[in-house]
Design a protein around this motif. Structure first.
Motif, PDB file in Angstrom:
ATOM      1  N   VAL A  26     -51.549 -30.116 -13.022  1.00  0.00           N
ATOM      2  CA  VAL A  26     -51.165 -28.729 -12.765  1.00  0.00           C
ATOM      3  C   VAL A  26     -51.955 -28.167 -11.591  1.00  0.00           C
ATOM      4  O   VAL A  26     -51.417 -27.502 -10.699  1.00  0.00           O
ATOM      5  N   GLY A  42     -50.280 -27.526  -7.716  1.00  0.00           N
ATOM      6  CA  GLY A  42     -50.269 -26.170  -7.187  1.00  0.00           C
ATOM      7  C   GLY A  42     -50.468 -26.116  -5.693  1.00  0.00           C
ATOM      8  O   GLY A  42     -50.244 -25.080  -5.062  1.00  0.00           O
ATOM      9  N   ASP A  70     -42.504 -26.377 -16.168  1.00  0.00           N
ATOM     10  CA  ASP A  70     -42.308 -25.954 -14.778  1.00  0.00           C
ATOM     11  C   ASP A  70     -43.561 -26.146 -13.923  1.00  0.00           C
ATOM     12  O   ASP A  70     -43.468 -26.379 -12.714  1.00  0.00           O
ATOM     13  N   ASP A  71     -44.734 -26.045 -14.555  1.00  0.00           N
ATOM     14  CA  ASP A  71     -45.978 -26.176 -13.789  1.00  0.00           C
ATOM     15  C   ASP A  71     -46.417 -27.624 -13.614  1.00  0.00           C
ATOM     16  O   ASP A  71     -47.468 -27.898 -13.028  1.00  0.00           O
TER      17      ASP A  71
END
Length: 546
Positions: free
Chosen positions: A185, A189, A220-221
């Motif tokens: 995650v 990002g 989704d992340d």
């Protein structure tokens, strides 16, 4: 002009360098388990408009993409789980099959030896030697029951130990998955996929599928939620929920619980597939059933032989003597139960022995009543009041005089019968071979005792003692063969699934070597453009100076 050409050359040089790095990374990880081949993706830079048309600005790297097919990976994961399930099943069943079907260590030769000795007494009831042989064979038969019971216990202990080890491995993997989720995650990002971390996560999930069925849901992340068995969540984002393998009460088989403390939930029946699923299948539907069936044969022998023996007379003129000790059904109270236990005995009515089942029973207190359920098929047998005496499946059960909501008892009528059966007759003259008192040469009761071997009084009057044991051997042998065939089939399917993944994600050294040469040439050509650009720049500077 020279600055534009220089920028084009620099972009080409950087792109070729990135491609070379990626190819080198592939070659370095050719033997890394779970590694997916990577490829440098490139695209042209946005062109610059001029009166003479759009002028190209070179090339740029867009991303490093791993060669990965989610469908193929899921197929490999599912095939791994199924293959490991049948491998475990076959391995465990083979041990049980070798035990019960062993021509020297199984029960069948001991039963035959015992009843042959009974026939020997029937042939000559006055022979002290024949009577002594009968007692010796009876002790040998009891020893064989005890031996098989202990071997079944050993197998239970082995399987429970493997279940505990599997749970520890699952916890180790889910902890690592939760940590990887957090790293992925964070890395994702930044706008690009962290390919190596994704490969590590996929490999861990594949390893997890070797222990239990696995399904995943990607967030989704970029985090991956992981569910095992029939949908039990063990990894949600960066949090892992541990499993625990503990007995519900001391002496009971291990249960698998999700979570810790009072909030832990028993999910044993929800665990399917993989090594853990195979172990649970063997324990619950093979070992438990075989153990109970062996005990049922011991109980049937003790009840039927004693019933006939009591009708005869020994050399002392005495009658109504039991030959075997009849095992006592086991009653295990549930956690927190403080009230009285139910009383459970075997029905002495011969017409009820055919109803004996190789099953455990669960007695629970709900709504002010006691509810009895047969564990083997989940059938509810009825609801009863405090102190009620009932007859069911060849058992006589007296309900506890009191109980609290949630109280439960596990009734195991035959589980330990093969350990508890014993010979109560110690002297040869006490064998009741005669059909009347004082009949020294009378063999009528001995003949009737010999018929116990072939009398069909189990399974509703359709099966003899030997038939019941032979049926057990046959069922285990059939399941073992089925598991062997399934294991071989799944092994081939697994090999195919691995080959399919390799065709998409595997590193081909010949291909990578060709790429090295191609990218090397591109790198050298880009460097040549830079050299030409420098020459052009020097020429331009020289012209200005003139």
């Amino acid at each position: 002009m020279t600055s534009g050409l220089f920028n084009i050359a620099t972009s080409a040089l950087n792109t070729a360098q990135r491609a070379l790095d990626t190819t080198g990374h592939n070659i370095a990880n050719v033997n890394t388990e779970g590694y997916s081949r990577q490829r440098a993706e490139v695209a042209t830079r946005p062109a610059q408009f001029s009166g003479g048309g759009y002028i190209g600005k070179g090339v740029q790297g867009t991303t490093i993409r791993r060669m990965y097919d989610e469908f193929i990976q899921t197929q490999l994961r599912n095939t791994t789980s199924t293959s490991r399930y049948y491998d475990t099943l076959y391995d465990s069943l083979s041990r049980v099959d070798n035990l019960v079907a062993d021509p020297s260590a199984g029960l069948a030769p001991a039963l035959q030896g015992f009843f042959s000795a009974v026939q020997g007494v029937a042939n000559d009831p006055t022979s002290s030697a024949n009577r002594t042989v009968l007692l010796a064979e009876a002790e040998s038969l009891v020893d064989r029951f005890n031996f098989l019971h202990q071997r079944f216990q050993d197998q239970q202990f082995i399987v429970d130990g493997q279940i505990g080890d599997s749970v520890q491995e699952i916890n180790s993997i889910t902890d690592a998955l939760a940590r990887l989720n957090a790293q992925i995650v964070s890395a994702q990002g930044r706008g690009q996929p962290p390919n190596d971390l994704l490969d590590k996560r996929d490999q861990l999930i594949l390893e997890l599928s070797g222990y239990v069925d696995v399904t995943t849901v990607e967030q989704d992340d970029g985090a991956m939620n992981v569910f095992i068995g029939r949908g039990q969540g063990v990894v949600l984002g960066n949090r892992a929920t541990p499993l625990n393998a503990v007995p519900s009460t001391p002496g009971m088989p291990l249960e698998i619980r999700l979570g810790t403390g009072d909030k832990a939930v028993d999910i044993t029946r929800q665990m399917t597939g993989g090594q853990l699923g195979g172990l649970l299948e063997v324990r619950n539907n093979v070992l438990d059933v075989a153990h109970n069936e062996l005990g049922r044969v011991a109980v049937g022998l003790a009840l039927a032989f004693n019933d006939q023996h009591r009708q005869g007379y020994d050399l002392l003129g005495e009658t109504d003597k039991a030959f075997f000790k009849v095992p006592t059904p086991e009653v295990l109270p549930g956690k927190g139960v403080s009230g009285p236990n139910p009383t459970v005995t075997f029905d002495t009515d011969p017409s009820q022995w055919g109803q004996l089942k190789a099953s455990d029973y669960r007695l629970t207190h709900e709504g002010g009543e006691w509810h009895l359920t047969r564990v083997s098929d989940g059938r509810k047998l009825g609801s009863y009041g405090a102190g009620d005496e009932i007859k069911v499946d060849g058992l006589v059960i007296t309900m506890p005089a009191s109980g609290s909501a949630g109280d439960s008892f596990l009734i195991r009528p035959t589980r330990n019968a093969s350990a508890d059966i014993a010979v109560t007759i110690k002297n040869p003259e006490e064998i009741a071979a005669a059909g009347q008192p004082g009949g020294v040469g009378d063999n009528r009761n001995a003949l009737a005792l010999a018929k116990v071997q072939t009398t069909n009084f189990l399974n509703g009057g359709t099966t003899s003692l030997e038939g019941a044991y032979d049926g057990l051997v046959g069922r285990i042998g059939t399941r073992t063969r089925q598991a062997e065939v399934a294991s071989l089939a799944q092994e081939r399917l697994l090999a195919d699934a691995k080959a399919q993944r390799e065709s998409v994600s595997g590193v081909n050294l010949d291909e990578e070597a060709a790429n090295l040469l191609r990218y090397q040439q591109a790198y050298q050509a880009s460097a040549q453009i830079i050299a030409i650009t420098n020459t052009l720049f020097d020429t331009l500077i020289g012209a200005v100076r003139r």
